[in-house]
Enzyme design. Structure first.
Site, PDB file in Angstrom:
ATOM      1  N   HIS A  62       0.574  -1.354  -0.068  1.00  0.00           N
ATOM      2  CA  HIS A  62      -0.010  -0.319   0.279  1.00  0.00           C
ATOM      3  C   HIS A  62       0.961   1.339  -0.442  1.00  0.00           C
ATOM      4  O   HIS A  62       0.590   2.126  -0.428  1.00  0.00           O
ATOM      5  CB  HIS A  62      -1.335  -0.226   1.341  1.00  0.00           C
ATOM      6  CG  HIS A  62      -1.940  -0.788   1.064  1.00  0.00           C
ATOM      7  ND1 HIS A  62      -1.952  -2.203   1.001  1.00  0.00           N
ATOM      8  CD2 HIS A  62      -3.688  -0.649   0.828  1.00  0.00           C
ATOM      9  CE1 HIS A  62      -3.168  -3.007   1.110  1.00  0.00           C
ATOM     10  NE2 HIS A  62      -4.529  -1.977   0.617  1.00  0.00           N
ATOM     11  N   GLY A  63       2.068   1.591   0.815  1.00  0.00           N
ATOM     12  CA  GLY A  63       2.854   2.751   0.733  1.00  0.00           C
ATOM     13  C   GLY A  63       3.952   2.123   1.824  1.00  0.00           C
ATOM     14  O   GLY A  63       4.346   1.211   2.552  1.00  0.00           O
TER      15      GLY A  63
END
Lengths: 313, 478
Positions: free
Chosen positions: B325-326
């Site tokens: 996701h990051g």
């Protein structure tokens, strides 16, 4: 072929149903709009300004003017009726539509317009989105149509739908049917309850200009001159010490005012009277009621002075 | 061109019409052209990267398929994965790795400045990279045949409905459908249109409406009290569900209008009674991908550790999901929390089952309700880390929720209140679909009047309550 005919018939029937519902909804929304306007005109500022607001002096601007200029106090000082048509968070193009419409509907003697140098800058997406309050006037008001069409190339298509024009308005309409907003001819006092007195911000500002906005600005100035409406521009104090010496937008604003001989009352902005007293402000951008009273009084003196100089009555 | 723009509606209509008018043999190429047109319209330069990843995927799958030696195959697979994943790592983790190295060196007393990257993350890269790797592994495992037509491989990775935010498809589902693209049937068209309509409702009337409030509160966490932050934290999972769920439905619906069936991505997640069930209902395509290509091989590799192996595999899988996701510590913690939740469930599974059986709780409505609420609380808590910009902010929010109570900022909620109304409709629909399937049908009702009035009602809600100016989908950033 039968299959295609069946599909076409169904699609046609569905589209007809949608058109019928959209048409009916349009009537319903217009009915609610009128009812809300009758019950709570101050809650429907855009509609009220467009259709009903009256005053010898009419004030335009965003939230800083909405809570910064007191009509009753101005009436006492200047002896003529005043109405504050300001609407929170509304950008240049909103004021453009309102001022043009008001001049054509009921020519006031004076228009006071609260403006900042950055208002001549290219509008942000948020600015353009906030113009959706003008959507219901799309068909009936050419200024609104012109401004809304600037939002995107498909706006004229979207405006075919009555429902879209009243997008996000339903709660606002219903709440105005059942509630009343008390104002002093458009002025809403801002209190400091829940807010601490602000701390002084300082720095410099440099705003650009947008040629279309400048053209529209000059168009309003010319229109006021042509219709004999006295236009006075004001810069309302903020609790910030801003250096505008390199501000392109500010220089342009002064240049335009000078060129077209429009009074620009800017001396209270960055004035020590306001910068030395945080208790006059609700936050950095807005005067509170105490500040609004002081500013209105000072402004009235200034307006008197300008009007006497020009001998306009 | 995003799904919520008018441009997309025109584009989509033209694609569906032309797709049905042109001969079958050119349909793949037509869809490929349309997909690249769609992608280039967003950011032209990144289409080159997509084309390169496609070329590499095609090349490596062909080599694996034609390779006779098992060791050779394995080496090509490893090389292929490294090559395909390297752009994702570069764009997503360069700055993060840079920061970590610089910080470590600084702590050792070395002041070194490393070269920085100012590139933005190519939209969709996380999704098409995972699809490409999945395809490569499937070919290696001989789960699917290597596709000889590069156009089909390119379309698999660039297919416009799913390239930006999924669902993350598997080659075994999509490629056979691309090989025999037929004219769209009436039922496909109607089913697709219904999904698109409901997807727009989720996105415009719920996600973007709730987003007005949630974004305002989370972007000013120092201004608002704990109660307001708590309320925003409760709303955020619904916003996320409506945003990604809405996007997925539009994507699946658009594909269906072209006669292509794409895997579902959500299945009423807030009616899950355990975290493991929740993750079988939330972002299903990503979880399936992680299960197939990370969790299963990992747990197989760690099978000698027994329960500890399963727990380790679970935690590692969800940490990878978080990092996907990051490249932020917040997402790491988010993934770690999911791993911990699931591990606790796995470890206590036997005892919980016995407890449920002993007290006949499986169909007890109160037990189900409490379980659903508990799962929601756990997920909402983890999402505070997913929503906050930094780990410090996340702990600040949690601290404020626990300590600084006050009144909720109802006035700020006003623009989002229409979203709460729409959310109630969604939850009622999900509830009926969950517990009374086929009892209260609207879009699927046999009565044409009820059916058409339902479509019209949703369309009216979209036009009157939708937020048309908000722009992007949350998952575009991933």
């Amino acid at each position: 072929m039968n299959h295609l005919n069946q599909l076409a018939t169904k699609i046609l029937a569905f589209i007809s149903l949608i058109i019928l519902l959209d048409f009916t909804a349009g009537y319903l929304f217009r009915y609610l709009e009128t009812k809300a306007l009758n019950n709570n005109p101050q809650g429907m500022i855009a509609e009220f300004t467009m259709w009903r607001a009256e005053g010898d002096i009419m004030i335009f601007g965003a939230s800083e003017a909405h809570g910064g200029l007191i009509p009753s106090l101005m009436k006492n000082k200047l002896g003529i009726s005043v109405f504050n048509c300001s609407n929170d968070a509304k950008p240049f193009y909103y004021q453009y539509c309102m001022i043009n419409t008001v001049i054509e509907r009921k020519k006031p003697k004076v228009i006071i317009w609260s403006i900042y140098s950055c208002d001549l800058n290219t509008p942000t997406k948020r600015d353009m989105n906030s113009l959706s309050v003008l959507n219901p006037f799309y068909d009936t008001n050419d200024y609104c149509k012109k401004v809304i069409n600037k939002k995107s190339k498909y706006e004229n298509l979207k405006m075919v739908s009555n429902l879209y024009r009243y997008n996000s308005r339903i709660l606002n309409l219903i709440s105005n049917i059942f509630s009343k907003t008390e104002t002093d001819r458009g002025y809403v006092a801002l209190s400091n309850s829940g807010y601490k007195y602000p701390t002084l911000k300082s720095g410099s500002e440099d705003c650009g200009i947008d040629s279309e906005i400048v053209d529209s600005f000059i168009e309003i100035i010319k229109k006021c001159k042509a219709t004999d409406v006295e236009l006075i521009l004001i810069i309302i104090p903020k609790f910030e010490n801003i250096n505008n010496s390199e501000n392109f937008g500010y220089k342009n604003l002064i240049e335009i005012c000078g060129k077209y001989d429009v009074p620009l009352i800017k001396e209270f902005y960055n004035s020590p009277i306001f910068l030395n007293d945080s208790t006059l402000f609700r936050d950095n951008d807005h005067l509170n009621d105490k500040g609004a009273r002081l500013f209105t009084a000072l402004l009235c003196d200034k307006i008197k002075q300008i009007r006497e100089t020009k001998c306009i009555h | 061109m995003t799904f919520t723009s008018l441009n997309f509606l025109f584009f989509f209509t033209i694609v569906v019409v032309l797709f049905n008018l042109i001969p079958q043999r050119v349909r793949v190429w037509f869809l490929l052209f349309a997909s690249y047109f769609f992608y280039i319209d967003l950011m032209p330069v990144f289409a080159i990267l997509l084309a390169l990843v496609t070329g590499c995927t095609y090349l490596f799958t062909r080599i694996i398929a034609n390779s006779k030696s098992a060791i050779g195959k394995h080496r090509v697979l490893v090389l292929g994965i490294i090559v395909i994943i390297s752009p994702l790592i570069f764009f997503k983790f360069f700055s993060f790795v840079n920061l970590v190295i610089t910080t470590l060196l600084f702590r050792c007393g070395l002041h070194v400045s490393l070269p920085t990257s100012s590139y933005i993350l190519p939209v969709g890269i996380s999704f098409y990279t995972f699809m490409a790797i999945g395809y490569l592994i499937d070919v290696y495992n001989e789960d699917v045949e290597s596709e000889s037509n590069i156009g089909i491989v390119a379309l698999f990775l660039a297919f416009f409905p799913i390239i930006l935010s999924g669902p993350i498809e598997r080659a075994g589902n999509l490629i056979p459908q691309f090989r025999k693209l037929q004219q769209t049937t009436y039922s496909d068209l109607v089913a697709g249109a219904k999904m698109v309509l409901w997807g727009y409702f989720l996105k415009l009337c719920i996600a973007d409406r709730l987003g007005l409030y949630v974004d305002l509160i989370f972007n000013n966490i120092h201004t608002y009290n704990g109660t307001t932050l708590l309320f925003a934290s409760v709303l955020f999972p619904f916003q996320l569900y409506a945003d990604l769920g809405g996007y997925s439905l539009i994507a699946i619906g658009v594909a269906r209008c072209l006669g292509i069936i794409v895997v579902p991505n959500f299945k009423r997640p807030f009616f899950a009674t355990s975290m493991s069930e929740f993750w079988r209902r939330w972002h299903m395509s990503l979880i399936k991908w992680l299960t197939n290509y990370i969790y299963t091989p990992l747990s197989f590799g760690l099978r000698r550790w027994k329960m500890s192996g399963i727990v380790t595999a679970l935690i590692l899988t969800f940490i990878i999901s978080g990092i996907w996701h990051g490249a932020e510590l917040t997402f790491f913690v988010w993934g770690l929390l999911q791993g911990i939740y699931l591990s606790i469930e796995v470890v206590t599974l036997k005892k919980r089952s016995e407890f449920k059986q002993k007290f006949c709780l499986n169909k007890n409505p109160w037990y189900i309700l409490i379980s659903c609420v508990w799962v929601f609380i756990l997920f909402s808590f983890s999402q505070i880390f997913g929503r906050c910009g930094s780990i410090g902010d996340a702990f600040y929010v949690i601290g404020k929720i626990l300590n600084v109570l006050g009144k909720i900022e109802w006035l700020k909620l006003m623009p989002s209140s229409l979203g709460l109304f729409s959310l109630t409709l969604l939850l009622i629909k999900d509830f009926l679909d969950e517990y009374y399937p086929n009892r209260f049908l609207l879009f699927e009702n046999k009565n044409i009047i009820i059916r058409h009035l339902s479509y019209a009602f949703i369309l009216i809600l979209i036009l009157t309550m939708g937020v048309f100016d908000s722009g992007q989908f949350i998952y575009f950033q991933f």
